[in-house]
Design an enzyme around this catalytic site. Structure first.
Site, PDB file in Angstrom:
ATOM      1  N   HIS A 132       0.808  -1.216   0.000  1.00 49.21           N
ATOM      2  CA  HIS A 132       0.000   0.000   0.000  1.00 49.21           C
ATOM      3  C   HIS A 132       0.843   1.268   0.000  1.00 49.21           C
ATOM      4  O   HIS A 132       0.361   2.314  -0.445  1.00 49.21           O
ATOM      5  CB  HIS A 132      -0.951   0.020   1.201  1.00 49.21           C
ATOM      6  CG  HIS A 132      -2.110  -0.885   1.054  1.00 49.21           C
ATOM      7  ND1 HIS A 132      -2.067  -2.226   1.380  1.00 49.21           N
ATOM      8  CD2 HIS A 132      -3.359  -0.651   0.584  1.00 49.21           C
ATOM      9  CE1 HIS A 132      -3.244  -2.771   1.127  1.00 49.21           C
ATOM     10  NE2 HIS A 132      -4.050  -1.844   0.646  1.00 49.21           N
ATOM     11  N   GLY A 133       2.030   1.203   0.527  1.00 52.38           N
ATOM     12  CA  GLY A 133       2.847   2.416   0.534  1.00 52.38           C
ATOM     13  C   GLY A 133       4.182   2.197   1.210  1.00 52.38           C
ATOM     14  O   GLY A 133       4.352   1.251   1.984  1.00 52.38           O
TER      15      GLY A 133
END
Lengths: 414, 466
Positions: B325-326
């Site tokens: 996700h990041g």
């Protein structure tokens, strides 16, 4: 997990009715899309950015005939540009001031200025955005005030519109030749227009012009083309399409009505700056947005370098530039910005003018520092801007012109 | 470009529909969709179109290489080439910064003075790289496993990778789900009508609900010392924002797919009605969770090699899922948190409870909300501040102050969002009879969405009053 999807039950029974929604939405989109694009080109002035291109200087034995000077009646009005963003009349009343009317003279180029000999050359010319064109009656107008302080005619070439660059381009077109160029160009623009990327884009156009004319004999001049929108660059279109949408403006009005009657809130385009014991001021939401540009986004060093380039560009054409960055009303009154207007729960960045001014001074650009003067005046209780408008009032104009005159008198002394 | 942008809604989409259905011959449709997809992607930054094209070429060639290799070593070599190149590109653009920053921080701590081991490059993250990398890698892996035949048509594959309907925010579709549709798909009035319905509802979820609560998220997560009321309001708001934003975008993707004859998988199934974390992951970002299950969890061994290894595989899958996700340690912690909860449920046998469902739903919702604190926080310090606020360490707060900070309208939208997420059917459960009442509802919703979009993306033109 059960898949309840409609398609599994077969589409045939619903096909006839499904056609309804297709037709309705098709009609809706044709109307919305077509109407918005039509209004954009027909009614709405899209961009104030201009393409500039080289036009080789052509000797003119017979100057083009000029139009006449005309007189125009400006009616007094209640309320300014900010209060007019509030669509509910009774909500506006708390902020409105009476803006005086006057009889003004308009020259053949469309600028408000006393009549003059079109062939004459002006030593001092004022360019910039609407702040530099502000002031009624004519004796209060920025250029007229400056003229009376300097004791010399000052030509008004400030555009009553948005953006710092358009009027510079128009001036170069009109008076870019050595015989007509002013000695002193007073260039004023509001703080929220200052950003490295914006100034850089203008400089690129000037740079392209200079490169095209490198080595050419005589002086170039610039002309605006008929195209009123910038290159088909995603960034430019991204910022311009929603802004020039009639649908967007209608949506904003409708939403502002809902906010007011539903929640008692004023439009997000404005904010109330309330000083205890004083009548409230209106601040501009977009100015607040620019106050949240981080230093990296704003990129003042890039803006400074761009102005240095512009200074040099003008100097090659025997024009001396004096820059007048005008403090945002919202920065002068930043302590009054309500916490509910803060973005992301934090206060806005401080003014970029100290850094901008210091950068210009260190590069030898003549610049007038108005922030200190304005802050002191505000501390003395002087109102420098209209309560209901983004623009400065006669107090602000007076202060600014006095500062400029003081500086110019020194600079003009041989 | 985003679906909820003026340029898409009033320029690109009408032109695409016009070209697809009216102007161009049917044989050109895939080429046209691919071109439009690259314009859509390049609108953000045209330079990264080359990167997506490179990924497409690498995976197209790798799949053919896998299929045509006569030895298992050759097949494996092509597979590794595809996986390594994809992960390398993803790793470089997305994770190099985190890696360098962490390594330099660790070295400085060891040395007791600044010790920059690695240069910290400020790279632009190509939008959608996580999605199209996973799209294309899964294709080659499926070819390797024999689950799908490789395509010889480059345009088919290029269209699959770049299809604008799901390029930047999913769902993560598998080639095998789209293969037949790329070659032959039906364009019916009911599909188009469903497309309009999904797209409108998706826009409403994003623009009216998610964007309606987003000011509160920014305000309360930005507080230096959030009190109890502010912290819970902020976390609740983010819980609603992330769901309606993401599921709304997925619905828009599905709707657009229908408009062009594609049937795209469901990505969200009322996740906040889940009765356990295991159930939550069968309802939330389904395309990602199934991707991780099929390409990470099962190849690691799944639950086939004993309890401890099962927990290890769960934790690893969720850690990497969080990191996907990041590039921030907060995402890793979020992943680890969910991995821990999944393991705990497996250990206690509460993965699929049958009793006390209301209470379990509330507890699950609460646990998911706590996880979102890490997901939203920009850094660990912010997460710590919010968690401290949630337990009242910064005081309990004041209702009037909360109302002043939040504003009446966002709070009202929050309540509506909560009711919808708990009690209303989701987009996939709605029954469409195309009655006039439903059509009027959709038209009004679309007008409200267009208005909201234009208000949020435009500036008032000070010199224009009409």
């Amino acid at each position: 997990m059960k898949d309840d999807h409609q398609l599994d039950r077969g589409p045939i029974a619903e096909a006839g009715r499904a056609r309804r929604i297709l037709l309705v939405f098709l009609g809706l989109f044709v109307v919305l899309t077509g109407g918005d694009w039509f209004l954009r080109f027909y009614w709405f002035r899209w961009q104030e950015l201009l393409w500039i291109k080289a036009r080789p200087a052509v000797a003119q034995d017979h100057p083009a005939p000029v139009g006449a000077f005309t007189e125009k009646e400006i009616s007094p009005r209640e309320g300014g540009d900010l209060s007019h963003l509030i669509p509910i009349p009774k909500a506006r009343l708390a902020f409105e001031e009476t803006h005086p009317g006057a009889l003004v003279t308009v020259d053949p180029e469309g600028f408000r200025t006393p009549a003059y000999d079109p062939a004459s050359r002006f030593d001092v010319v004022v360019v910039g955005d609407s702040y530099m064109a502000e002031g009624l009656p004519m004796t209060n107008q920025f250029s007229m005030r400056l003229s009376s302080l300097l004791g010399t005619p000052v030509l008004n070439r400030a555009v009553q519109g948005r953006g710092p660059f358009q009027s510079v381009v128009r001036l170069l077109n009109e008076r870019g030749t050595p015989e007509r160029a002013p000695r002193w160009l007073i260039w004023g623009f509001i703080e929220r227009e200052i950003s490295g990327p914006a100034f850089e884009r203008f400089v690129k156009q000037l740079y392209a012009l200079e490169a095209e004319n490198k080595g050419a004999a005589g002086h170039d001049s610039v002309v605006p083309t008929g195209i009123r929108w910038a290159a088909l660059a995603p960034f430019s279109l991204r910022t311009s399409l929603p802004d020039s949408s009639a649908l967007a403006q209608a949506s904003r009005k409708a939403w502002n009505l809902i906010r007011y009657y539903g929640a008692g809130q004023l439009p997000s385009e404005v904010m109330v700056l309330k000083e205890p014991g004083q009548a409230p001021l209106l601040g501009y939401g977009e100015a607040l947005t620019s106050m949240y540009w981080s230093p990296e986004v704003r990129n003042i060093p890039q803006a400074v370098q761009s102005v240095v380039y512009i200074r040099d560009f003008l100097a090659e054409r025997n024009m001396q530039l004096v820059v007048v960055p005008i403090p945002d009303k919202e920065q002068i009154y930043r302590d009054l910005i309500p916490r509910s207007a803060w973005r992301g729960g934090r206060p806005p960045y401080p003014s970029c003018l100290p850094e901008f001014t210091a950068g210009l001074q260190s590069n030898g650009v003549h610049v007038i520092d108005l922030s200190t003067v304005f802050a002191s005046a505000r501390a003395r209780g002087e109102q420098l801007y209209w309560r209901d408008d983004t623009h400065w009032n006669e107090n602000g104009i007076r202060l600014a012109t006095e500062e400029i005159a003081r500086t110019l008198k020194v600079l003009r002394t041989p | 470009m985003l679906f909820n942008s003026y340029e898409f809604l009033f320029a690109l989409l009408p032109l695409t529909l016009l070209g697809y259905y009216v102007l161009l011959p049917k044989a050109w449709r895939l080429y046209f969709l691919t071109l439009i997809s690259y314009i859509f992607y390049g609108w953000w930054d045209y330079r990264f179109c080359g990167l997506m094209l490179l990924t497409t070429v690498i995976n197209y060639v790798s799949a053919l290489g896998v299929a045509q290799s006569r030895t298992s070593i050759g097949r494996r070599a092509w597979l590794w080439f595809c996986v390594v190149s994809g992960l390398a590109m993803l790793g470089f653009f997305k994770y190099y910064g985190l890696f360098a920053h962490t390594a330099n921080g660790f070295a400085s701590w060891i040395m007791g003075r600044p010790a920059p081991l690695l240069p910290e490059l400020y790279l632009i993250l190509p939008i959608g790289i996580s999605f199209y990398t996973f799209h294309s890698m899964s294709y080659v892996i499926d070819v390797y496993r024999g689950d799908v035949q490789p395509t010889r048509s480059f345009i088919n594959f290029a269209c699959f990778v770049s299809l604008f309907t799901q390029l930047v925010a999913g769902p993560i579709i598998r080639y095998r789900d789209l293969a037949a549709q790329l070659v032959a798909r039906t364009h019916t009035t009911e599909k188009a009508a469903l497309g309009i319905a999904f797209f409108t509802l998706g826009m409403a979820k994003k623009l009216l609900l998610a964007d309606g609560v987003s000011p509160m998220v920014a305000t309360f997560f930005g507080l230096p010392h959030p009190d109890f009321l502010s912290a819970w309001t902020g976390v609740l708001s983010y819980t609603m924002q992330i769901y309606f934003d993401f599921s709304g975008y997925s619905d828009m993707a599905v709707g657009l797919g229908y408009l062009f004859g594609f049937q795209i998988m469901q990505n969200f199934h009322s996740p906040y009605k889940a009765v356990s974390i295991t159930d939550f992951w069968r309802r939330w970002h389904i395309s990602l969770s199934t991707w991780l299950r099929d390409y990470l969890y099962i190849p690691l061994g799944g639950n086939r090699f004993g309890t401890l290894l099962t927990y290890r595989n769960l934790m690893l899958t969720m850690l990497l899922g969080g990191l996907w996700h990041g590039a921030n340690w907060t995402f890793v912690i979020w992943g680890a948190y969910h991995g821990f909860l999944l393991s705990l449920e497996r250990m206690t046998g509460t993965m699929a409870p049958q009793k006390g469902l209301v209470a379990r739903r509330i507890v699950t919702f609460f646990l998911v909300m706590i996880g979102w604190v890490f997901f939203r926080a920009a850094h660990l310090e912010e997460a710590h501040r919010m968690l401290a606020g949630l337990v009242g360490l910064h005081g309990w707060g004041d209702g009037q102050a909360l109302l002043d900070m939040a504003g009446g309208i966002p709070l009202f939208v929050l309540v509506i969002a909560l009711i919808i997420s708990w009690a209303a059917p989701n987009t996939w459960q709605m029954k469409w009879s195309w009655s006039w009442a439903q059509i009027v509802m959709l038209v009004l919703l679309m007008l409200a969405c267009v208005g909201a979009m234009l208000v949020n993306t435009s500036s008032p033109f000070l010199y224009f009053q009409f």
